[in-house]
Design an enzyme around this catalytic site. Sequence first.
Site, PDB file in Angstrom:
ATOM      1  N   TYR A  42       0.844  -1.199   0.000  1.00  0.00           N
ATOM      2  CA  TYR A  42       0.000   0.000   0.000  1.00  0.00           C
ATOM      3  C   TYR A  42       0.882   1.253   0.000  1.00  0.00           C
ATOM      4  CZ  TYR A  42      -3.560   3.406   0.914  1.00  0.00           C
ATOM      5  OH  TYR A  42      -4.383   4.506   0.779  1.00  0.00           O
ATOM      6  N   PRO A  95       1.435  14.906   3.162  1.00  0.00           N
ATOM      7  CA  PRO A  95       0.269  14.246   3.759  1.00  0.00           C
ATOM      8  C   PRO A  95       0.228  12.793   3.315  1.00  0.00           C
ATOM      9  CG  PRO A  95      -0.390  15.621   1.891  1.00  0.00           C
ATOM     10  CD  PRO A  95       1.067  15.867   2.102  1.00  0.00           C
ATOM     11  N   VAL A  96       0.283  11.907   4.263  1.00  0.00           N
ATOM     12  CA  VAL A  96       0.217  10.475   3.971  1.00  0.00           C
ATOM     13  C   VAL A  96      -0.853   9.890   4.884  1.00  0.00           C
ATOM     14  CG1 VAL A  96       1.447   8.276   4.106  1.00  0.00           C
ATOM     15  CG2 VAL A  96       2.605  10.291   3.172  1.00  0.00           C
ATOM     16  N   GLY A  97      -1.838   9.262   4.284  1.00  0.00           N
ATOM     17  CA  GLY A  97      -2.957   8.727   5.058  1.00  0.00           C
ATOM     18  C   GLY A  97      -2.626   7.392   5.723  1.00  0.00           C
ATOM     19  N   SER A 124      -3.043  14.388   6.852  1.00  0.00           N
ATOM     20  CA  SER A 124      -3.978  13.948   5.802  1.00  0.00           C
ATOM     21  C   SER A 124      -5.416  13.851   6.313  1.00  0.00           C
ATOM     22  CB  SER A 124      -3.528  12.572   5.306  1.00  0.00           C
ATOM     23  OG  SER A 124      -4.559  11.938   4.589  1.00  0.00           O
ATOM     24  N   GLN A 145      -4.440  18.665   5.097  1.00  0.00           N
ATOM     25  CA  GLN A 145      -4.733  18.296   3.705  1.00  0.00           C
ATOM     26  C   GLN A 145      -6.182  17.823   3.607  1.00  0.00           C
ATOM     27  OE1 GLN A 145      -4.906  14.606   2.803  1.00  0.00           O
ATOM     28  NE2 GLN A 145      -5.832  15.270   0.870  1.00  0.00           N
ATOM     29  N   TYR A 147      -9.236  16.011   1.520  1.00  0.00           N
ATOM     30  CA  TYR A 147      -9.894  15.256   0.453  1.00  0.00           C
ATOM     31  C   TYR A 147     -11.330  15.712   0.498  1.00  0.00           C
ATOM     32  CZ  TYR A 147      -6.146  11.917  -0.595  1.00  0.00           C
ATOM     33  OH  TYR A 147      -4.988  11.316  -1.008  1.00  0.00           O
ATOM     34  N   THR A 173      -6.066  18.403  -2.090  1.00  0.00           N
ATOM     35  CA  THR A 173      -5.487  17.460  -3.062  1.00  0.00           C
ATOM     36  C   THR A 173      -6.491  17.223  -4.182  1.00  0.00           C
ATOM     37  OG1 THR A 173      -4.090  16.467  -1.394  1.00  0.00           O
ATOM     38  CG2 THR A 173      -4.542  15.132  -3.336  1.00  0.00           C
ATOM     39  N   LYS A 255      -2.810  20.819  -4.419  1.00  0.00           N
ATOM     40  CA  LYS A 255      -1.806  19.763  -4.615  1.00  0.00           C
ATOM     41  C   LYS A 255      -2.229  18.835  -5.748  1.00  0.00           C
ATOM     42  CE  LYS A 255       0.486  16.031  -1.970  1.00  0.00           C
ATOM     43  NZ  LYS A 255      -0.140  14.731  -2.238  1.00  0.00           N
ATOM     44  N   SER A 277       2.774  17.800  -8.110  1.00  0.00           N
ATOM     45  CA  SER A 277       2.840  16.432  -7.569  1.00  0.00           C
ATOM     46  C   SER A 277       2.042  15.498  -8.457  1.00  0.00           C
ATOM     47  CB  SER A 277       2.201  16.448  -6.165  1.00  0.00           C
ATOM     48  OG  SER A 277       1.978  15.131  -5.693  1.00  0.00           O
ATOM     49  N   HIS A 279       1.375  12.565  -6.882  1.00  0.00           N
ATOM     50  CA  HIS A 279       0.976  11.662  -5.797  1.00  0.00           C
ATOM     51  C   HIS A 279       1.939  10.468  -5.707  1.00  0.00           C
ATOM     52  CE1 HIS A 279      -2.900  11.386  -3.366  1.00  0.00           C
ATOM     53  NE2 HIS A 279      -2.284  10.314  -2.959  1.00  0.00           N
ATOM     54  N   ARG A 282       0.991   7.409  -7.804  1.00  0.00           N
ATOM     55  CA  ARG A 282      -0.070   6.527  -7.292  1.00  0.00           C
ATOM     56  C   ARG A 282      -1.415   6.770  -7.960  1.00  0.00           C
ATOM     57  NH1 ARG A 282       1.311   4.551  -2.234  1.00  0.00           N
ATOM     58  NH2 ARG A 282      -0.745   4.738  -1.286  1.00  0.00           N
ATOM     59  N   ARG A 334       7.345   8.912   1.062  1.00  0.00           N
ATOM     60  CA  ARG A 334       7.653   7.529   1.455  1.00  0.00           C
ATOM     61  C   ARG A 334       8.843   7.393   2.421  1.00  0.00           C
ATOM     62  NH1 ARG A 334       5.822   6.610  -4.244  1.00  0.00           N
ATOM     63  NH2 ARG A 334       4.098   5.125  -4.183  1.00  0.00           N
TER      64      ARG A 334
HETATM   65  C1  FNR Z   1       0.197   9.328  -0.079  1.00  0.00           C
HETATM   66  N1  FNR Z   1      -0.084  10.602  -0.577  1.00  0.00           N
HETATM   67  C2  FNR Z   1      -1.185  11.287  -0.109  1.00  0.00           C
HETATM   68  N2  FNR Z   1      -1.439  12.551  -0.547  1.00  0.00           N
HETATM   69  C3  FNR Z   1      -2.476  13.261  -0.057  1.00  0.00           C
HETATM   70  O1  FNR Z   1      -2.676  14.397  -0.462  1.00  0.00           O
HETATM   71  N3  FNR Z   1      -3.296  12.701   0.896  1.00  0.00           N
HETATM   72  C4  FNR Z   1      -3.105  11.446   1.369  1.00  0.00           C
HETATM   73  O2  FNR Z   1      -3.847  10.974   2.235  1.00  0.00           O
HETATM   74  C5  FNR Z   1      -2.039  10.689   0.826  1.00  0.00           C
HETATM   75  N4  FNR Z   1      -1.828   9.408   1.241  1.00  0.00           N
HETATM   76  C6  FNR Z   1      -0.708   8.725   0.825  1.00  0.00           C
HETATM   77  C7  FNR Z   1      -0.453   7.448   1.322  1.00  0.00           C
HETATM   78  C8  FNR Z   1       0.717   6.802   0.969  1.00  0.00           C
HETATM   79  C9  FNR Z   1       1.002   5.454   1.560  1.00  0.00           C
HETATM   80  C10 FNR Z   1       1.657   7.427   0.103  1.00  0.00           C
HETATM   81  C11 FNR Z   1       2.962   6.759  -0.252  1.00  0.00           C
HETATM   82  C12 FNR Z   1       1.382   8.664  -0.416  1.00  0.00           C
HETATM   83  C13 FNR Z   1       0.824  11.258  -1.529  1.00  0.00           C
HETATM   84  C14 FNR Z   1       1.911  12.048  -0.803  1.00  0.00           C
HETATM   85  O3  FNR Z   1       1.397  13.206  -0.211  1.00  0.00           O
HETATM   86  C15 FNR Z   1       3.015  12.481  -1.785  1.00  0.00           C
HETATM   87  O4  FNR Z   1       2.439  13.178  -2.851  1.00  0.00           O
HETATM   88  C16 FNR Z   1       3.809  11.284  -2.299  1.00  0.00           C
HETATM   89  O5  FNR Z   1       4.154  10.428  -1.237  1.00  0.00           O
HETATM   90  C17 FNR Z   1       5.070  11.747  -3.009  1.00  0.00           C
HETATM   91  O6  FNR Z   1       5.723  10.662  -3.590  1.00  0.00           O
HETATM   92  P1  FNR Z   1       7.024   9.985  -2.924  1.00  0.00           P
HETATM   93  O7  FNR Z   1       8.114  11.022  -2.925  1.00  0.00           O
HETATM   94  O8  FNR Z   1       6.656   9.552  -1.565  1.00  0.00           O
HETATM   95  O9  FNR Z   1       7.326   8.825  -3.817  1.00  0.00           O
END
Ligand code: FNR
Length: 382
Positions: A42, A95-97, A124, A145, A147, A173, A255, A277, A279, A282, A334
């Site tokens: 994930y 922001p990472v959820g 997030s 952040q 959604y 986002t 974003k 970005s 994402h 993803r 990450r």
């Molecule tokens: C994310 N990202 C993300 N972005 C956002 O705006 N809200 C979110 O909840 C999430 N959740 C999320 C979960 C996970 C597991 C990942 C890896 C990423 C995207 C994040 O903010 C960011 O744009 C990316 O992680 C950038 O890519 P790298 O540098 O991590 O590869």
Amino acid sequence: MNYGNTVQLKVYQNLEKNVVPVTYEELERKAKEKLEDGPYYYVAASAGAEETARANREAFYKWKIVPRMFCDTDERDLSVELFGQKHAFPILCAPVGVQSIVHPEGELASARAAAAAGVPFISSTASTHSLEKVAEAGDGAKWFQLYWSKDREIAASMVKRAESAGYGAIVITLDTPMMAWREKDIEHAYLPFLMGQGIGNYLEDPVFCSRLNRPPSEDMQSAIMLWSQVFGNPTLTWKDLEYIRMHTSLPILLKGILHPEDARLALAHGADGIIVSNHGGRQVDGAIAALDALPEICEAVGDEIPVLMDSGIRRGADIVKALALGAKAVLIGRPYIYGLALAGEDGVKQVLRNILADLDLTMALAGKKSIKEIDRSLLKKV
Ligand code: FNR
């Protein structure tokens, strides 16, 4: 002493122990060893064939730093100013959820670590712990952040909650009105939200709860079903931005911008900042690398509003390149999540420390003593 030299000395003198691998590739490998397949993929996997995730890295290889000599870089300054606020470093935690899938303390540990490191934390919408709890985790700058929910009153409610909890900016986002085709997650039939993770902001939202017959504490399954119905809103258009603007006086950043025309539209619709970005690859597989999109977007908005960037930042040199191409700051994604997976709060703190030390030393060795001095003249395209 400057940041990078101080960290080097502490490590070499064994005053600070390495609690996580220093190398990004090793961080990822160790996280894979530790986590179950569902949570690991994930985090690590991207959309489709992961071509955009790869392109995010390859984009950095096309630019090379051309260091300058005899520049007196003995005293350095890594600080930047964003929306009238001075920050010690040009990085933020992206922001990472659902961070609870890699560590039980999830966002709370990351937010505390970010605060200790002097790095702003972007919380997030999809956090497992509510935004109010994250706000209390560590005494550092935090942004929220959003959604944007299908039920726009839920979106407005979250923004108002964030403002009253002390968040300093709203990051909307735009690239995730729905989840992309993520092959690994489909393969593992893994979506943590359906297990009640990553929905803490909804479960504690008065508007969301008012839509339920019974509170989540009595009927979690119905709350999860409602979440799945309201998450993401593909009907939105530029004019909807006004609605969030009506509900907050905080700066609003958008974003997920990758097209210069969208950057112009963001400006025309009153955005206060842009985050270039994809994402982390993803969402749209085959999409342009974020770094490749950055120069034209910076050109399109000029000095009107700050442009930030993420997707593929792994080391100090990546940050120098992104700043040289016009970003005011970058988001780390990450890498800090792997730090969290491996060693909780300490792991996140150390990942941030290492990236900052690397940035400081790379900047100095390239002949620059402050972030302000980093510009396009430092790079050559090969
Ligand atoms: C994310 N990202 C993300 N972005 C956002 O705006 N809200 C979110 O909840 C999430 N959740 C999320 C979960 C996970 C597991 C990942 C890896 C990423 C995207 C994040 O903010 C960011 O744009 C990316 O992680 C950038 O890519 P790298 O540098 O991590 O590869």
